[in-house]
Design an enzyme around this catalytic site. Sequence first.
Site, mmCIF file in Angstrom:
data_model
loop_
_atom_site.group_PDB
_atom_site.id
_atom_site.type_symbol
_atom_site.label_atom_id
_atom_site.label_comp_id
_atom_site.label_asym_id
_atom_site.label_seq_id
_atom_site.Cartn_x
_atom_site.Cartn_y
_atom_site.Cartn_z
ATOM 1 N N THR A 115 -31.322 66.932 -12.939
ATOM 2 C CA THR A 115 -31.073 65.523 -12.628
ATOM 3 C C THR A 115 -31.228 65.237 -11.141
ATOM 4 O OG1 THR A 115 -29.486 65.574 -14.427
ATOM 5 C CG2 THR A 115 -29.415 63.673 -12.973
ATOM 6 N N VAL A 116 -30.507 66.012 -10.309
ATOM 7 C CA VAL A 116 -30.533 65.723 -8.878
ATOM 8 C C VAL A 116 -31.896 66.058 -8.276
ATOM 9 C CG1 VAL A 116 -29.476 66.226 -6.642
ATOM 10 C CG2 VAL A 116 -28.039 66.044 -8.675
ATOM 11 N N LYS A 120 -21.234 72.446 -4.546
ATOM 12 C CA LYS A 120 -19.855 72.513 -4.055
ATOM 13 C C LYS A 120 -19.202 73.857 -4.370
ATOM 14 C CE LYS A 120 -18.369 69.929 -8.060
ATOM 15 N NZ LYS A 120 -19.723 69.464 -8.424
ATOM 16 N N GLU A 160 -23.958 67.515 2.546
ATOM 17 C CA GLU A 160 -23.334 66.204 2.306
ATOM 18 C C GLU A 160 -23.157 65.926 0.820
ATOM 19 O OE1 GLU A 160 -21.292 63.483 2.927
ATOM 20 O OE2 GLU A 160 -22.375 63.317 4.815
ATOM 21 N N GLY A 191 -20.943 62.688 -3.887
ATOM 22 C CA GLY A 191 -22.352 62.246 -3.889
ATOM 23 C C GLY A 191 -22.751 61.152 -2.918
ATOM 24 N N ILE A 233 -21.132 59.031 -1.192
ATOM 25 C CA ILE A 233 -20.269 58.672 -0.052
ATOM 26 C C ILE A 233 -20.530 59.644 1.092
ATOM 27 C CG2 ILE A 233 -17.917 58.320 0.733
ATOM 28 C CD1 ILE A 233 -17.075 57.967 -2.148
ATOM 29 N N GLY A 271 -21.245 60.268 -22.061
ATOM 30 C CA GLY A 271 -21.905 61.208 -21.149
ATOM 31 C C GLY A 271 -21.199 61.349 -19.814
ATOM 32 N N ASP A 330 -12.847 70.817 -10.350
ATOM 33 C CA ASP A 330 -13.959 70.205 -9.604
ATOM 34 C C ASP A 330 -13.431 69.532 -8.327
ATOM 35 O OD1 ASP A 330 -16.811 68.891 -9.593
ATOM 36 O OD2 ASP A 330 -15.423 67.221 -9.374
ATOM 37 N N LYS A 344 -13.878 70.276 -3.955
ATOM 38 C CA LYS A 344 -14.265 69.249 -2.979
ATOM 39 C C LYS A 344 -13.199 69.083 -1.900
ATOM 40 C CE LYS A 344 -16.916 66.765 -6.498
ATOM 41 N NZ LYS A 344 -16.776 65.700 -7.527
#
Lengths: 430, 430
Positions: free
Chosen positions: A14-15, A106, A130, A135, A137, A188, A202, A206
Amino acid sequence: MEKVIKIGLLGLGTVGRGVYRILEENRENIQRRAGVKLEVKRILVRSLEKERGISIPNDYLTTNINDITNDPEIKIVVEVLGGIHPTLDYVLEALNKGKSVVTANKDMVAQHGQRLFKAAQNNQCDLLFEASVAGGIPIIRTLKQSLAGNCIEEVFGIINGTTNYMLTKMSQGGCEFGDVLQEAQAKGYAEADPTSDVEGFDAARKIAILASIAFNSRVQLNEVYTEGITRITADDIAYAGELGYNIKLLGIAKDRTEGIEVRVHPTFIPKDHPLATVGDVFNAVFVRGNAVGDTMFYGKGAGELPTASAVVADIMDAARDIVRNVPGFIGCTCFREKPVLGIGETISKYYIRLKVADKPGVLASIALVFGNKEVSLKSVIQKEATGKTAELVLVTHRVQEQNVQDALMDIKQLSSVLEIANVIRVEGEK
Amino acid sequence: MEKVIKIGLLGLGTVGRGVYRILEENRENIQRRAGVKLEVKRILVRSLEKERGISIPNDYLTTNINDITNDPEIKIVVEVLGGIHPTLDYVLEALNKGKSVVTANKDMVAQHGQRLFKAAQNNQCDLLFEASVAGGIPIIRTLKQSLAGNCIEEVFGIINGTTNYMLTKMSQGGCEFGDVLQEAQAKGYAEADPTSDVEGFDAARKIAILASIAFNSRVQLNEVYTEGITRITADDIAYAGELGYNIKLLGIAKDRTEGIEVRVHPTFIPKDHPLATVGDVFNAVFVRGNAVGDTMFYGKGAGELPTASAVVADIMDAARDIVRNVPGFIGCTCFREKPVLGIGETISKYYIRLKVADKPGVLASIALVFGNKEVSLKSVIQKEATGKTAELVLVTHRVQEQNVQDALMDIKQLSSVLEIANVIRVEGEK
């Protein structure tokens, strides 16, 4: 304006697709702003055959990492594979070959940051990440540059979109955790195995990264106290509303004289706090600096293009450094060694919900225990009895957590107390 | 770590003192993060005698600008004097002597930016101005770096704290403009002559700067359509609430194919928009990029330390560039020349409040005029008649402003229409 910098992309999920799309679609702006042309030369994929829904020349793709790490023309490696193995080896190899690295990973940064920064420093390369936190921000660059003149006192925020979506739905609909999880999975927003999101893992990665940068002292992932949202009920959300709060899963980091507080847990936030109205999958990070005061940064925390936007900004910074011949100048900023405090040393207010026998003297006996442990109460609500039980909802003044835990140990022993239904920390009040 | 960079400070008012204080109080962090020691060497003041409430060695102060511009040891000049004359000459002289300049001066940047950037480029110096827009919010660095991979589609926000304080008070208390202005003046939030704030001139300078950076095309101050808040009444605020909006003074800039929209005016914002709850003297800037989507940046827009925080971040960036020997690499980013559209070409929704005669057929005649000008109405509220008059509150669908203005010209001529009480644009809705 003639110069071209070639990029090697690790991963085309995706990214990765988002990064490729942005570099293509915003090509002119990017070239003018970066002062140099940026071109993807090779892309590492697992299979050359897979249908990807994006038009990419066939000879860009490779399944061999050496085609990227051994290509001297490739100056920047962009890692959007995820995971630790073999990703970490690939990234270390790229750095050791003198390539600047941009990563959105991360897990890898939180667990192996020190090693990566060392390799970047030894090889005079940039290591930029970053996209690894929140993401869209730009919080890392903000902490490292824009607020660099401040001593940062606190960083806390909503840094997991899945759980924020779920808590938003629970507070709108009065639904329970399980129902909302199903809905989030159907849309999703939550994965089939939602553990990493709903248990706070998660967010823990971060906040470890954010705390390390904000306070210039490395916070290890295993030092982050972590509590998820699985025990939040519709009742807790209703009480929160009644008391003037919303419930959010926050990553919280505070720099205290004695050490660093760093934790992830569901949190009561006053309804008029800027974080309280951040809904759905949006993220927001609140930062308090000793000069700037209160600031907040809001945007999408995940998704193809928001995350890729952060990756591309890092690519542009790395490219500028390469053009100016100064990569690797700003390396690791952990120049301090401050201890991380245990959760018992946290100072906070607490919401406590108890199920008790509905008879005279219960409140008095509970209040006595809190008093003995020097926990002073700000408010007490006693709720309608159902049959022979009642619900007591208490909010404390600011106090050290150990005192609250000690009091609750004693309270558990009281015959009139049936259950400690929930304990939730309160943040964001003066 | 041995290296020292010396700073010349022009001005020792509120922000100047803040800069000095931050450099002193956060000295260790700043040195470690910038990779170099930063020291103020000389400070330009008007009088050596004045009591300043801050302890500064006497030989730092000077009334002679040449003591700073002619001192080869001073590498960075920080301009916090304000005004255009003689400030502009001082800054140009500093740039021409090869010194990097950090300024908080929105008037100077908005009016003379092109000349300043040219001088900076010719002399290979940095010219940084984060503090000139929305003090504590690092919006300029965010647009130039963090969102650099995006095509920015819209930038709009609350960029004047005084008027935001006043509108917040008006919406809380149902008060009128005049009363709230007096209160703001008593609290020191509004100046004795409040024109620059309440007429929107201050916000116009800031949105001209933001639009130029976001769209890479210079927007001149006189191209910004500007309307203040003096005509906002308690009635407008009450109607806004009833219709689901808050009223905010916004600076708005949009990049359209035909040209750039750039304007300052009171605006209806839906209550669930992130800008709607930004209260008191806080500022917030909302940015939409084609990759990142919606983002928002929130903080204090003014004040000694928030503004100084932005100045110090710029000093640190300038210092890093000097240490790496790459100052002046990123200069002016206006590489496009896009026209600014006239206000008639704006596309928006509109709130329109009319005082009309309370008799049958009035609404029909008004609706007919709007229909003839192709303005379609989203909602109409007819309010209780007082005596022989009624109030009509209309909200249009999205339409070009010229059509609305044309319709209003005709509506003014209708004998049943007593007054066009107000027209306010609506922003932030899908």
